[in-house]
Write a protein that holds these residues in place. Structure first.
Motif, PDB file in Angstrom:
ATOM      1  N   LEU A  73      -6.842   7.708  -4.480  1.00  0.00           N
ATOM      2  CA  LEU A  73      -6.513   6.902  -3.311  1.00  0.00           C
ATOM      3  C   LEU A  73      -5.145   7.234  -2.732  1.00  0.00           C
ATOM      4  O   LEU A  73      -4.942   7.143  -1.518  1.00  0.00           O
ATOM      5  CB  LEU A  73      -6.568   5.412  -3.670  1.00  0.00           C
TER       6      LEU A  73
ATOM      7  N   LEU B 246      -5.970  -3.377  -2.651  1.00  0.00           N
ATOM      8  CA  LEU B 246      -5.693  -1.970  -2.351  1.00  0.00           C
ATOM      9  C   LEU B 246      -4.399  -1.511  -3.030  1.00  0.00           C
ATOM     10  O   LEU B 246      -4.335  -0.405  -3.587  1.00  0.00           O
ATOM     11  CB  LEU B 246      -5.579  -1.760  -0.836  1.00  0.00           C
TER      12      LEU B 246
ATOM     13  N   ILE C 239      -8.672   4.373   2.486  1.00  0.00           N
ATOM     14  CA  ILE C 239      -7.716   3.262   2.587  1.00  0.00           C
ATOM     15  C   ILE C 239      -7.539   2.848   4.034  1.00  0.00           C
ATOM     16  O   ILE C 239      -7.541   1.644   4.370  1.00  0.00           O
ATOM     17  CB  ILE C 239      -6.352   3.663   1.979  1.00  0.00           C
TER      18      ILE C 239
ATOM     19  N   ILE D  10     -10.619   0.981   5.288  1.00  0.00           N
ATOM     20  CA  ILE D  10     -10.660  -0.375   4.728  1.00  0.00           C
ATOM     21  C   ILE D  10      -9.671  -1.290   5.444  1.00  0.00           C
ATOM     22  O   ILE D  10      -9.983  -2.445   5.771  1.00  0.00           O
ATOM     23  CB  ILE D  10     -10.365  -0.345   3.216  1.00  0.00           C
ATOM     24  N   LEU D  11      -8.475  -0.768   5.720  1.00  0.00           N
ATOM     25  CA  LEU D  11      -7.462  -1.570   6.420  1.00  0.00           C
ATOM     26  C   LEU D  11      -7.909  -1.916   7.840  1.00  0.00           C
ATOM     27  O   LEU D  11      -7.704  -3.055   8.301  1.00  0.00           O
ATOM     28  CB  LEU D  11      -6.132  -0.811   6.458  1.00  0.00           C
TER      29      LEU D  11
ATOM     30  N   MET E 180      -4.318   1.487  -5.802  1.00  0.00           N
ATOM     31  CA  MET E 180      -3.564   2.720  -5.561  1.00  0.00           C
ATOM     32  C   MET E 180      -2.522   2.980  -6.644  1.00  0.00           C
ATOM     33  O   MET E 180      -2.047   4.103  -6.802  1.00  0.00           O
ATOM     34  CB  MET E 180      -2.889   2.657  -4.190  1.00  0.00           C
TER      35      MET E 180
ATOM     36  N   THR F  53       0.821  -1.211   0.000  1.00  0.00           N
ATOM     37  CA  THR F  53       0.000   0.000   0.000  1.00  0.00           C
ATOM     38  C   THR F  53       0.852   1.257   0.000  1.00  0.00           C
ATOM     39  O   THR F  53       0.449   2.300   0.509  1.00  0.00           O
ATOM     40  CB  THR F  53      -0.932   0.005   1.232  1.00  0.00           C
TER      41      THR F  53
END
Length: 277
Positions: free
Chosen positions: A245, A231, A255, A258-259, A235, A113
């Motif tokens: 993002l 993700l 982000i 979501i994590l 990104m 990420t």
């Protein structure tokens, strides 16, 4: 399922028949042998461990405890068994390669990420070598001290604190290497290269997951890894999605949410998997 996996599964099933006293005796013996045999023929080792377990169960049906049947010095029995199987350099390097691949697989998770990140290959190798060294050193230490530790009358709290402090001593150098050492062997991971790396490791993960007989154990990690992969790819996509993002506060907040949700789901799945086992 390989023969080694079959022996381990059969062992896990038969151990439930042991009395608490015999289970303690055999579990220490099993752990000692497994920790000291990682560069030997595992299939032969597991086969012999299963034979010993069956002998203990047979003696148990005649009301003979394992300590009386095999003697009060199980360490000698274990050492004699280990001496029957020669050490193999090929097994050693196979184990070394496996540990390094696992390290490479899991330590690549955070970078998924981080678009356009710089990857320090030199630092990565240094940490990898240290991790491999610590794992084998830990196996050796535990293998040589298990009966000494079990013979001591330390409280569970003292043992837990000792294990925690040892863990800190071993883990601290990893962070020191990552924070303090920069090597000239740095690679800039472009978005295209990053997507390629993610897809490669995703394919490796799918293959490894598909080959597992007991997939539920790996299900929580597989779920979290899949979320990170999606993700990471999103990104790095060209155009508005990747830019949104990666470079806007709203996108970065999404982000993060979501994590966090993925981590909560990971923890819940892991809890139920462990509880079921």
């Amino acid at each position: 399922m390989t023969k080694e996996q079959y022996f381990i599964e059969k062992n896990n099933q038969l151990r439930r028949q042991l009395t608490p006293e015999n289970e303690k005796y055999y579990s220490d013996l099993l752990l000692y042998i497994r920790l000291n045999s990682f560069i030997q023929d595992q299939e032969a080792i597991e086969s012999r461990l299963l034979e010993i377990l069956q002998d203990i169960i047979d003696a148990q049906t005649d009301y003979i405890p394992a300590k009386q049947y095999f003697g009060k010095n199980p360490k000698k029995i274990a050492d004699d068994l280990l001496n029957q199987f020669p050490k193999s350099l090929s097994k050693f390097f196979k184990g070394l390669s496996f540990v390094f691949i696992i390290y490479l697989f899991f330590f690549s998770l955070p970078s998924m990420t981080s678009p356009n990140s710089t990857f320090d290959l030199g630092t990565f190798v240094l940490v990898g070598l240290y991790v491999v060294f610590v794992i084998f050193l830990s196996f050796k230490y535990l293998g040589t001290t298990i009966y000494k530790i079990n013979s001591q009358n330390d409280s569970k709290l003292r043992k837990s604190i000792t294990a925690f402090l040892i863990g800190i001593v071993f883990i601290a150098p990893i962070f020191l290497i990552l924070l303090l050492i920069n090597t000239p062997f740095q690679i800039t991971i472009t978005n295209g290269l990053g997507i390629g790396i993610i897809l490669f490791w995703l394919a490796v993960g799918i293959v490894l997951f598909s080959k597992q007989d007991d997939k539920k154990i790996w299900l929580p990690l597989a779920f979290f890894y899949l979320v990170l992969s999606i993700l990471g790819i999103a990104m790095r996509l060209p155009g508005n999605i990747g830019f949104f993002l990666s470079n806007t506060r709203t996108g970065q907040t999404i982000i993060l949410i979501i994590l966090l949700v993925a981590f909560v789901v990971f923890s819940i799945i892991n809890f139920f998997v462990v509880r079921k086992d």
